[in-house]
Design an enzyme around this catalytic site. Structure first.
Site, PDB file in Angstrom:
ATOM      1  N   LYS A  25       0.849  -1.206   0.000  1.00 21.77           N
ATOM      2  CA  LYS A  25       0.000   0.000   0.000  1.00 21.77           C
ATOM      3  C   LYS A  25       0.877   1.246   0.000  1.00 21.77           C
ATOM      4  CE  LYS A  25      -3.832   0.150   2.538  1.00 21.77           C
ATOM      5  NZ  LYS A  25      -4.647   0.058   3.789  1.00 21.77           N
ATOM      6  N   ILE A  26       0.580   2.132  -0.934  1.00 22.46           N
ATOM      7  CA  ILE A  26       1.360   3.365  -1.081  1.00 22.46           C
ATOM      8  C   ILE A  26       0.385   4.534  -1.138  1.00 22.46           C
ATOM      9  CG2 ILE A  26       2.867   4.625  -2.682  1.00 22.46           C
ATOM     10  CD1 ILE A  26       4.361   2.129  -3.150  1.00 22.46           C
TER      11      ILE A  26
END
Ligand code: G3P
Length: 216
Positions: A85-86
């Site tokens: 997740k970014i």
């Protein structure tokens, strides 16, 4: 619509997985902090419980692309089931491009605008996570954002999956399913609210009571 659990609590992960309710788990730094355990330990426990065809989302903490890429590579090395997740930031997009070019599955998270989702898809994200409840919290409509992204992705033939996050109650879930959202991730409480129904409980109790009248 696939249902994911938005929790790092191992008891909840086990219960939801054994119920057959979930095919993935999403975490973020706040969710991890509630468990009072080391990040690697929590992630390892979740990966051990979840089966082969499932996904486990873990978030990077760095705010610069180089740091995000480094953390993303380390997370992805833990399991093929990991999705990195970014956050939807300019530096985040750089990291999404670099990681997705290496074949790593990336989710652009904390998405609050359709424009962020369009850029995430262009950068190569496999998933984008609009935060439904947090938009509702500020008097906007989180479901409308999901509908916009669905419409745009369909119109453009974009196959980035939409993971609706910050899902707070069962009405969110039915509306997300109705509009063709790919995945909704939610707390264990919401999964329980989805199955609980007093009419079902009453009916089951009535059947058992009537069964007592059957000659044995
Ligand atoms: O997946 C995002 C989620 O953890 C945020 O939920 O309820 O804190 O807005 P909430």
């Amino acid at each position: 619509m696939r249902i994911f659990l938005d929790s790092a609590n191992i008891d909840e992960v086990k219960k939801a997985y054994e119920m057959g309710a979930i095919t993935g788990v999403t975490t973020n730094p706040s969710i991890i902090s509630r468990e009072n355990k080391k990040f690697d330990d929590v992630l390892g426990e979740i990966l051990d419980v979840m089966g082969e065809e499932t996904l486990v989302f873990a978030e990077v903490l760095a705010l610069d692309a180089e740091g995000m890429i480094k953390e993303g590579l380390a997370l992805a090395a833990k399991s093929p089931n990991i999705v990195v997740k970014i956050p939807a930031l300019p530096e985040g997009l750089k990291a999404v491009k670099a990681l997705s070019e290496k074949g790593i599955k990336v989710c652009v998270t904390v998405c609050f605008a359709a424009t962020q989702a369009i850029l995430a898809a262009n950068a190569g994200a496999s998933f984008v996570a609009p935060f439904v409840g947090r938009l509702d919290d500020i008097g906007e409509n989180g479901l409308n954002l999901c509908a916009d992204i669905r419409e745009i992705f369909d119109a453009q033939g974009i196959d980035t999956k939409i993971v609706a996050a910050s899902v707070r109650h069962p009405v969110h879930v039915t509306e997300l399913a109705r509009m063709g959202i790919d995945i909704a991730t939610m707390p264990f409480k919401v999964i329980n609210q989805m199955i609980a129904n007093p009419n079902t409980d009453r009916a089951v109790a009535g059947f058992l009571k009537d069964w007592e009248k059957v000659p044995k």
